[in-house]
Design a protein around this motif. Structure first.
Motif, PDB file in Angstrom:
ATOM      1  N   TYR A 103       0.836  -1.207   0.000  1.00  0.00           N
ATOM      2  CA  TYR A 103       0.000   0.000   0.000  1.00  0.00           C
ATOM      3  C   TYR A 103       0.864   1.247   0.000  1.00  0.00           C
ATOM      4  CZ  TYR A 103       1.001  -0.741   4.984  1.00  0.00           C
ATOM      5  OH  TYR A 103       1.629  -1.002   6.177  1.00  0.00           O
ATOM      6  N   ARG A 109      -1.920  11.170  12.725  1.00  0.00           N
ATOM      7  CA  ARG A 109      -1.612  11.069  14.158  1.00  0.00           C
ATOM      8  C   ARG A 109      -1.509  12.479  14.715  1.00  0.00           C
ATOM      9  NH1 ARG A 109       3.311   6.481  13.953  1.00  0.00           N
ATOM     10  NH2 ARG A 109       2.105   4.981  12.718  1.00  0.00           N
ATOM     11  N   TYR A 118       4.821  14.649  11.292  1.00  0.00           N
ATOM     12  CA  TYR A 118       3.661  15.383  10.794  1.00  0.00           C
ATOM     13  C   TYR A 118       2.377  14.774  11.337  1.00  0.00           C
ATOM     14  CZ  TYR A 118       7.428  16.462   7.623  1.00  0.00           C
ATOM     15  OH  TYR A 118       8.645  16.827   7.119  1.00  0.00           O
ATOM     16  N   GLN A 123       2.793   6.469   4.191  1.00  0.00           N
ATOM     17  CA  GLN A 123       3.639   5.270   4.285  1.00  0.00           C
ATOM     18  C   GLN A 123       3.537   4.412   3.040  1.00  0.00           C
ATOM     19  OE1 GLN A 123       3.281   2.772   7.779  1.00  0.00           O
ATOM     20  NE2 GLN A 123       3.199   4.548   9.155  1.00  0.00           N
ATOM     21  N   VAL A 126       4.261  -3.037   3.186  1.00  0.00           N
ATOM     22  CA  VAL A 126       3.774  -4.363   2.778  1.00  0.00           C
ATOM     23  C   VAL A 126       3.265  -5.102   4.018  1.00  0.00           C
ATOM     24  CG1 VAL A 126       5.508  -4.526   0.935  1.00  0.00           C
ATOM     25  CG2 VAL A 126       5.911  -5.706   3.103  1.00  0.00           C
ATOM     26  N   ARG A 252       9.299  -0.870  19.521  1.00  0.00           N
ATOM     27  CA  ARG A 252       8.306  -0.359  18.582  1.00  0.00           C
ATOM     28  C   ARG A 252       7.132   0.316  19.291  1.00  0.00           C
ATOM     29  NH1 ARG A 252       8.793   0.812  14.364  1.00  0.00           N
ATOM     30  NH2 ARG A 252       7.037  -0.127  13.334  1.00  0.00           N
ATOM     31  N   LEU A 254       3.829   0.148  18.665  1.00  0.00           N
ATOM     32  CA  LEU A 254       2.502  -0.474  18.583  1.00  0.00           C
ATOM     33  C   LEU A 254       2.531  -1.793  19.341  1.00  0.00           C
ATOM     34  CD1 LEU A 254       2.262   0.501  14.886  1.00  0.00           C
ATOM     35  CD2 LEU A 254       0.401   1.021  16.470  1.00  0.00           C
ATOM     36  N   TYR A 257       3.147  -6.393  18.075  1.00  0.00           N
ATOM     37  CA  TYR A 257       4.315  -7.128  17.588  1.00  0.00           C
ATOM     38  C   TYR A 257       4.627  -8.396  18.377  1.00  0.00           C
ATOM     39  CZ  TYR A 257       5.157  -3.253  14.469  1.00  0.00           C
ATOM     40  OH  TYR A 257       5.017  -2.323  13.478  1.00  0.00           O
ATOM     41  N   VAL A 276      13.275   5.777   9.213  1.00  0.00           N
ATOM     42  CA  VAL A 276      12.651   5.936   7.896  1.00  0.00           C
ATOM     43  C   VAL A 276      11.723   4.757   7.592  1.00  0.00           C
ATOM     44  CG1 VAL A 276      14.425   7.431   6.900  1.00  0.00           C
ATOM     45  CG2 VAL A 276      14.679   4.952   6.718  1.00  0.00           C
ATOM     46  N   GLY A 280       7.529  -5.521  11.596  1.00  0.00           N
ATOM     47  CA  GLY A 280       7.780  -6.765  12.302  1.00  0.00           C
ATOM     48  C   GLY A 280       6.598  -7.707  12.200  1.00  0.00           C
ATOM     49  N   GLY A 300       6.294  -0.538   7.355  1.00  0.00           N
ATOM     50  CA  GLY A 300       5.883   0.716   6.740  1.00  0.00           C
ATOM     51  C   GLY A 300       7.086   1.635   6.675  1.00  0.00           C
ATOM     52  N   GLY A 302       8.185   5.717   5.928  1.00  0.00           N
ATOM     53  CA  GLY A 302       7.632   7.063   5.820  1.00  0.00           C
ATOM     54  C   GLY A 302       8.165   7.752   4.564  1.00  0.00           C
TER      55      GLY A 302
HETATM   56  P1  HAM Z   1       5.531   3.079  12.583  1.00  0.00           P
HETATM   57  O1  HAM Z   1       6.915   2.809  13.047  1.00  0.00           O
HETATM   58  O2  HAM Z   1       4.609   3.752  13.520  1.00  0.00           O
HETATM   59  O3  HAM Z   1       4.951   1.681  12.129  1.00  0.00           O
HETATM   60  O4  HAM Z   1       5.576   3.926  11.251  1.00  0.00           O
HETATM   61  C1  HAM Z   1       6.316   3.504  10.129  1.00  0.00           C
HETATM   62  C2  HAM Z   1       7.131   4.651   9.568  1.00  0.00           C
HETATM   63  O5  HAM Z   1       6.267   5.747   9.229  1.00  0.00           O
HETATM   64  C3  HAM Z   1       8.126   5.262  10.527  1.00  0.00           C
HETATM   65  O6  HAM Z   1       9.341   4.531  10.518  1.00  0.00           O
HETATM   66  C4  HAM Z   1       8.319   6.657   9.928  1.00  0.00           C
HETATM   67  O7  HAM Z   1       9.217   6.606   8.832  1.00  0.00           O
HETATM   68  C5  HAM Z   1       6.944   6.977   9.415  1.00  0.00           C
HETATM   69  N1  HAM Z   1       6.183   7.820  10.357  1.00  0.00           N
HETATM   70  C6  HAM Z   1       5.478   7.404  11.441  1.00  0.00           C
HETATM   71  N2  HAM Z   1       4.909   8.454  12.062  1.00  0.00           N
HETATM   72  C7  HAM Z   1       5.246   9.563  11.359  1.00  0.00           C
HETATM   73  C8  HAM Z   1       4.962  10.972  11.492  1.00  0.00           C
HETATM   74  N3  HAM Z   1       4.199  11.441  12.467  1.00  0.00           N
HETATM   75  N4  HAM Z   1       5.493  11.819  10.568  1.00  0.00           N
HETATM   76  C9  HAM Z   1       6.269  11.352   9.570  1.00  0.00           C
HETATM   77  N5  HAM Z   1       6.563  10.042   9.392  1.00  0.00           N
HETATM   78  C10 HAM Z   1       6.060   9.159  10.270  1.00  0.00           C
HETATM   79  C11 HAM Z   1       3.715   1.469  11.623  1.00  0.00           C
HETATM   80  O8  HAM Z   1       2.920   2.360  11.359  1.00  0.00           O
HETATM   81  C12 HAM Z   1       3.422   0.010  11.339  1.00  0.00           C
HETATM   82  N6  HAM Z   1       2.080  -0.088  10.762  1.00  0.00           N
HETATM   83  C13 HAM Z   1       4.480  -0.595  10.422  1.00  0.00           C
HETATM   84  C14 HAM Z   1       4.214  -2.035  10.158  1.00  0.00           C
HETATM   85  C15 HAM Z   1       3.695  -2.588   9.046  1.00  0.00           C
HETATM   86  N7  HAM Z   1       4.417  -3.026  11.014  1.00  0.00           N
HETATM   87  C16 HAM Z   1       4.047  -4.176  10.469  1.00  0.00           C
HETATM   88  N8  HAM Z   1       3.588  -3.909   9.269  1.00  0.00           N
END
Ligand code: HAM
Length: 414
Positions: A103, A109, A118, A123, A126, A252, A254, A257, A276, A280, A300, A302
Motif C-alpha cells: 500500500y 496522528r 507530521y 507510508q 507491505v 516499537r 505499537l 508485535y 525511515v 515486524g 511501513g 515514511g
Molecule cells: P511506525 O513505526 O509507527 O509503524 O511507522 C512507520 C514509519 O512511518 C516510521 O518509521 C516513519 O518513517 C513513518 N512515520 C510514522 N509516524 C510519522 C509521522 N508522524 N510523521 C512522519 N513520518 C512518520 C507502523 O505504522 C506500522 N504499521 C508498520 C508495520 C507494518 N508493522 C508491520 N507492518
C-alpha cells in the motif's frame, strides 16, 4: 480577508517535489510487485475498534488518534497506521494465504509537529499474512532494504530485535517489572511501568536510559521456538549480505508485535526522527480482529522521512520537467491548440504559452520548461504550410511539412 493555510502538521506537495513522490511510489511498487505483492486499497477511516484492539497501551492509539462520531453515530477513526486495516480486510475477505499486500497511503496522528514528524504522513508498506516461516521475515526485511538501496541511501542501519511470543514474553515482562520496581525512572514511567514495562526500554529520558542499562534482555530469554526462529531470520539476512545491528531496546510503538521486529535508522537525520521505516511480526493480530489465527509480518516506510534522508545524503533528486516540446505560435490562430493536441496524442509531452504572449516571452517560457525542442508556427510557416523545429540546446533549426511534423518530432525524441 484572512488567507487559509494547510492545517498545522500537514504539508502540500507541489511540483517538482511531487514528481519525486511519483518516482518513489513507482520504485516501491516495482520492487514489491516483483516479489508477488499486490496493491490493496482500504478506507482512510475505520471503526475505531479496529485500532483500539491493536494498541490500547500505545501513544498512537490512546493520545494521537483522530477519532470522532459520524452523522450516523458510529465511532470512526482516521487511519493512524496501515497494518490493522489490511488485517481487517484480510479477516473480512479471507483471500487465500499467503496473502501478500502492499500500500501507499496517508496516516493521521495528532503528534507535536516538527521536522520529519507530521499529523498527516504517508507510508509505503507491505503486509504478508498466512505463515510464520522465518524465510518470509527475511523476504520482507530484504524488500525494505532493497528500497533503501534503490534510492541510493548508504547511511541507513537496520536495527533488529525479537519480541518473543506468548510463551517467553510474559515471564520476561515479570522479570522486567521486578527489575524496574527498584530503579529510579522518569515521572511518566514510574507511574506506568507496571502496566507497560516494555515502553520504559524505549524511553529517551536520562533517568530511564540509565535505569535500564542493566535491564534483562528479551533476546537472551527467548523460548526455544522463538530463539530458533530468530536464528533463522539472522542467518537468512547474513546469507543475503544484509548487515544489521541487534537492538534489544527496540520495542516499537505499537502493541501487536511478536517475534521479529526491526527499524531502519537514517544516520543523516536528527536522531529523534531518524526512523525511515519499521515493522515486524504480528502473529496474534488477525485473531484480535476476530479472524482465524493467522500469522503475519510487514513494514511501513515514511515517504516524507525517506525523502528527507535522500536530501541529507544528496541522492534521488527531483526528476527533470516532463515536457519535451514547447509550441510557439505567433499568429494568434489555432496552430498551438492543434499541435499540442496531436503531439500529446502521439505520446509526446508538449506544452505552450497562453494569453497571446510575445514571441520573446514564449521562447523564455520554452527555455524555462526544459523542453528539448520548440515548434514554431509563425506567419511564414502558415503561408508555406510548414512548422519550424528548433533544437533549444544546439540552437539549430529546420523546416518540416505540417503534415509530417508530429511523426518527425516523435522519431527525433525516441
Ligand atoms: P511506525 O513505526 O509507527 O509503524 O511507522 C512507520 C514509519 O512511518 C516510521 O518509521 C516513519 O518513517 C513513518 N512515520 C510514522 N509516524 C510519522 C509521522 N508522524 N510523521 C512522519 N513520518 C512518520 C507502523 O505504522 C506500522 N504499521 C508498520 C508495520 C507494518 N508493522 C508491520 N507492518
Amino acid at each position: 480577508m484572512a488567507e487559509f493555510r494547510a492545517p498545522v502538521g500537514t504539508r502540500d506537495v507541489l511540483p517538482p517535489e511531487s514528481a519525486r513522490w511519483e518516482r518513489l511510489v513507482a520504485l516501491f511498487a516495482g520492487t514489491v510487485e516483483r516479489a508477488g505483492y499486490g496493491l490493496v486499497l482500504s478506507p482512510m477511516f475505520e471503526e475505531v475498534g479496529v485500532f483500539e484492539r491493536v494498541g490500547e497501551g500505545t501513544e498512537i492509539v490512546r493520545k494521537e488518534m483522530y477519532d470522532f462520531e459520524d452523522k450516523g453515530g458510529r465511532r470512526i477513526a482516521l487511519r493512524p497506521e496501515g497494518t490493522a486495516p489490511v488485517v481487517r480486510a484480510y479477516v473480512q475477505h479471507r483471500p487465500t494465504p499467503p496473502f501478500k499486500a502492499w500500500y501507499a497511503a496517508p496516516n493521521f496522528r495528532y503528534e507535536r509537529p516538527q521536522a520529519g514528524r507530521y499529523r498527516q504522513h504517508h507510508q509505503l508498506g507491505v503486509e504478508a499474512l498466512g505463515t510464520d516461516d522465518a524465510d518470509l521475515d527475511v523476504e520482507v526485511l530484504a524488500l525494505a532494504w532493497s528500497v533503501v538501496g534503490a534510492l541510493g541511501l548508504s547511511q541507513v542501519t537496520m536495527l533488529l530485535n525479537s519480541l518473543g511470543d506468548d510463551v517467553c514474553r510474559p515471564p520476561y515482562l515479570d522479570a522486567l517489572r521486578e527489575f524496574l520496581a527498584v530503579q529510579e525512572l522518569c515521572d511518566e514511567h514510574a507511574a506506568t511501568y507496571e502496566r507497560n514495562p516494555l515502553r520504559v526500554l524505549d524511553c529517551k529520558r536520562d533517568a530511564c536510559r540509565a535505569a535500564t542499562e542493566e535491564a534483562p534482555r528479551l533476546v537472551d530469554l527467548l523460548c526455544e521456538a522463538c530463539a530458533a526462529h530468530f536464528a533463522r531470520v539472522r542467518a537468512g539476512l547474513e546469507s543475503l549480505g544484509i548487515g544489521y545491528e541487534l537492538q534489544p531496546r527496540l520495542v516499537r510503538g505499537l502493541d501487536y508485535y511478536t517475534r521479529t521486529t526491526f527499524e531502519l535508522a537514517a544516520e543523516a537525520l536528527d536522531s529523534a526522527q531518524n526512523a525511515v521505516g519499521g515493522g515486524g511480526r504480528y502473529d496474534k493480530l488477525a485473531e484480535a480482529l476476530g479472524g482465524p489465527a493467522t500469522p503475519g509480518i510487514g513494514f511501513g516506510m515514511g515517504v516524507e522521512r525517506l525523502l528527507l534522508a535522500c536530501d541529507a545524503e544528496g541522492v534521488f533528486p527531483a526528476p527533470a520537467p516532463a515536457v519535451d516540446v514547447w509550441v510557439v505560435d505567433t499568429t494568434g490562430g489555432t496552430a498551438a491548440i492543434a499541435l499540442t493536441h496531436e503531439l500529446r496524442a502521439a505520446g509526446v509531452g508538449a506544452d505552450r504559452s497562453f494569453d497571446g504572449r510575445s514571441m520573446k516571452a514564449q521562447f523564455k517560457a520554452a527555455d524555462r520548461s526544459g523542453a528539448a525542442l520548440a515548434l514554431i508556427a509563425g506567419a511564414d510557416e502558415a503561408a508555406s504550410n510548414t512548422v519550424t523545429v528548433r533544437d533549444l540546446r544546439a540552437g539549430e533549426q529546420e523546416t518540416v511539412d505540417r503534415a509530417d511534423v508530429v511523426e518527425h518530432v516523435r522519431k527525433r525524441l525516441s
